[in-house]
Design an enzyme around this catalytic site. Structure first.
Site, PDB file in Angstrom:
ATOM      1  N   LYS A   9       3.281  -5.746 -16.883  1.00  0.00           N
ATOM      2  CA  LYS A   9       2.588  -6.898 -17.443  1.00  0.00           C
ATOM      3  C   LYS A   9       1.252  -6.459 -18.054  1.00  0.00           C
ATOM      4  CE  LYS A   9       6.217  -8.665 -15.623  1.00  0.00           C
ATOM      5  NZ  LYS A   9       6.276  -9.210 -14.279  1.00  0.00           N
ATOM      6  N   ARG A  44       9.770  14.530  -8.384  1.00  0.00           N
ATOM      7  CA  ARG A  44       9.946  13.294  -7.589  1.00  0.00           C
ATOM      8  C   ARG A  44       8.801  13.181  -6.591  1.00  0.00           C
ATOM      9  NH1 ARG A  44      13.021  13.399  -3.287  1.00  0.00           N
ATOM     10  NH2 ARG A  44      14.749  14.496  -4.273  1.00  0.00           N
ATOM     11  N   TYR A  58       6.658 -14.469  -7.269  1.00  0.00           N
ATOM     12  CA  TYR A  58       7.556 -14.007  -8.320  1.00  0.00           C
ATOM     13  C   TYR A  58       9.021 -14.067  -7.831  1.00  0.00           C
ATOM     14  CZ  TYR A  58       9.717 -10.787 -11.619  1.00  0.00           C
ATOM     15  OH  TYR A  58      10.542 -10.219 -12.557  1.00  0.00           O
ATOM     16  N   ASP A 104      -0.153  -9.152  -4.318  1.00  0.00           N
ATOM     17  CA  ASP A 104       0.374  -8.867  -5.656  1.00  0.00           C
ATOM     18  C   ASP A 104      -0.670  -9.348  -6.660  1.00  0.00           C
ATOM     19  OD1 ASP A 104       1.622  -8.962  -8.137  1.00  0.00           O
ATOM     20  OD2 ASP A 104       3.590  -9.411  -7.303  1.00  0.00           O
TER      21      ASP A 104
HETATM   22  C1  LIG Z   1       7.052  -9.054 -13.153  1.00  0.00           C
HETATM   23  C2  LIG Z   1       6.467  -9.229 -11.822  1.00  0.00           C
HETATM   24  C3  LIG Z   1       6.911  -8.473 -10.723  1.00  0.00           C
HETATM   25  C4  LIG Z   1       8.064  -7.505 -10.819  1.00  0.00           C
HETATM   26  O1  LIG Z   1       7.770  -6.457 -11.635  1.00  0.00           O
HETATM   27  P1  LIG Z   1       8.868  -5.601 -12.492  1.00  0.00           P
HETATM   28  O2  LIG Z   1       8.027  -4.587 -13.151  1.00  0.00           O
HETATM   29  O3  LIG Z   1       9.537  -6.562 -13.424  1.00  0.00           O
HETATM   30  O4  LIG Z   1       9.832  -5.035 -11.498  1.00  0.00           O
HETATM   31  C5  LIG Z   1       6.277  -8.666  -9.514  1.00  0.00           C
HETATM   32  N1  LIG Z   1       5.277  -9.558  -9.372  1.00  0.00           N
HETATM   33  C6  LIG Z   1       4.821 -10.303 -10.393  1.00  0.00           C
HETATM   34  C7  LIG Z   1       3.706 -11.270 -10.172  1.00  0.00           C
HETATM   35  C8  LIG Z   1       5.406 -10.167 -11.652  1.00  0.00           C
HETATM   36  O5  LIG Z   1       4.957 -10.941 -12.656  1.00  0.00           O
END
Ligand SMILES: *Cc1c(COP(=O)(O)O)cnc(C)c1O
Length: 385
Positions: free
Chosen positions: A202, A53, A105, A177
């Site tokens: 993604k 962890r 998001y 982000d």
């Molecule tokens: C999918 C996404 C998230 C969240 O990510 P997860 O891996 O689904 O928890 C955050 N920001 C953006 C821009 C995303 O497309």
């Protein structure tokens, strides 16, 4: 091999954070599928690791690899993108205020406004393309700005450098982000951001086979605080997930080049299509922040949003008819996806707010994959036809 920031992105993608395994010479970083590590005597550990962890060698390689790609010193991986986001929010205390992009998001919006709001952290939504609005919304309680660019699904582009200057002047932490752009197209730390966040689910993962998140920073103090939160909350990724992601980052540059090429051709094609009312793509001159995108990014990405002619019925018909574009949430994989934000990814956004953001019933979002582009165009044409 030791790689530095001066090496080409592709070289760093393949080598950064990795070296042949010292015990066997294995060229690939092994999957250290272990929870614990034997100690020589109590408290005297053999290498750098005591419990997975806290840290694990496969994860450490991935963290160093992605940090390098973002031009950062420190990386921390999480079990999901939202877990990474949550770790950043844990830097805050009750009474603190956050400025959040108005079309971030949906899961990010939910986390700020419905989970952390209960702990007394106040969130104010701001259109981050409006710098005066950003300045006006800041007061002495503001501790964090959370920015997403390009946004989802309307692909608005915010000026990271300009927002970073405002943040710095007010001693506010800026987190970006960078999921949609990826480190290949945009590096927020170099533009003044304090923290970069990704959902590795993604483009970084790129194969729609794992869920994960990462934070990167250059600030050793921020890193130590975030690492303490990572250790304490424990939302760390599994070791196999880390291995899969290390495999993915090796091809990130090649995949992104093809995503961008395919998306540019499809955006052009749809822009002249009789059944399409409007195409939103940062690479089109008609995009309101096209010049900024050219300056800030070194490519326009694989996401396209279109307004088709008609309404819900026409959208539904199109999404039922595509074959190569699979109807599914998520994005950034090698295979093409199509989705209807109002019904699918953005259903939890209140209808009134959706209308304000332009998420109407004839809005369709494409995640353009790396298949043959002529096949993709033919698929869209027959579905629209
Ligand atoms: C999918 C996404 C998230 C969240 O990510 P997860 O891996 O689904 O928890 C955050 N920001 C953006 C821009 C995303 O497309």
């Amino acid at each position: 091999m030791e790689v530095s920031g001066t090496h080409d992105f592709g070289t760093r993608a393949i080598h950064a954070g990795q070296r042949p395994d010292p015990s066997t010479g294995a060229i690939m970083t092994p999957i250290y599928q272990t929870s614990t590590f034997v100690q020589q005597s109590p408290g005297k550990i053999i290498g750098e690791y005591d419990y997975s962890r806290a840290a694990n060698p496969t994860r450490a390689a991935l963290e160093a690899n992605i940090a390098n790609l973002e031009g950062g010193k420190h990386g921390l991986c999480f079990a999901s993108g939202v877990a990474a986001t949550g770790a950043v929010i844990h830097l805050l205390s009750s009474g603190d205020k956050v400025l959040l992009g108005d079309d971030v998001y949906g899961g990010t919006n939910r986390l700020f406004n419905r989970v952390f709001a209960q702990l007394g952290i106040e969130t104010v939504m701001v259109d981050m393309t409006d710098l005066d609005a950003v300045k006006e919304a800041i007061d002495e309680r503001t501790k964090l700005i959370w920015l997403e660019t390009p946004t989802n699904p309307t692909l608005k582009i915010a000026d990271i450098k300009a927002v970073a200057e405002i943040a710095k002047a007010n001693k506010v932490t800026l987190a970006v982000d960078n999921t949609f752009a990826t480190p290949f197209l945009q590096n927020p730390l170099s533009l003044g951001a304090d923290i970069v966040c990704h959902s590795t689910t993604k483009y970084i993962g790129g194969h729609s086979d794992s869920i994960g998140g990462v934070l990167v920073t250059n600030d050793p103090d921020l890193h130590q605080r975030l690492k303490f939160i990572q250790l304490s909350e424990g939302a760390v990724p599994g070791i196999m997930e880390c291995f899969l992601l290390l495999r993915s980052t090796k091809t990130l540059h090649v995949r992104m080049q093809r995503h961008c090429e395919n998306a540019a051709k499809i955006a052009d094609h749809l822009n002249n299509h009789p059944k399409v009312e409007k195409v939103i793509y940062p690479g089109l001159e008609s995009h309101p922040q096209h010049e900024l995108a050219k300056r800030q990014m070194c490519g326009f990405g694989g996401m396209i949003t279109i307004y088709i002619k008609g309404g819900l019925e026409e959208s539904r018909a199109m999404l039922e008819k595509t074959h190569l574009f699979a109807c599914a949430e998520s994005l950034g994989g090698v295979e093409s996806l199509i989705e209807h934000p109002a019904i699918m990814t953005h259903a939890s956004v209140p209808a009134e707010h959706r209308a304000k953001l332009g998420i109407t019933d004839n809005l369709v979002r494409l995640s353009v994959g790396i298949e043959g582009v002529d096949d993709l165009i033919a698929d869209l044409d027959q579905a629209l036809g």
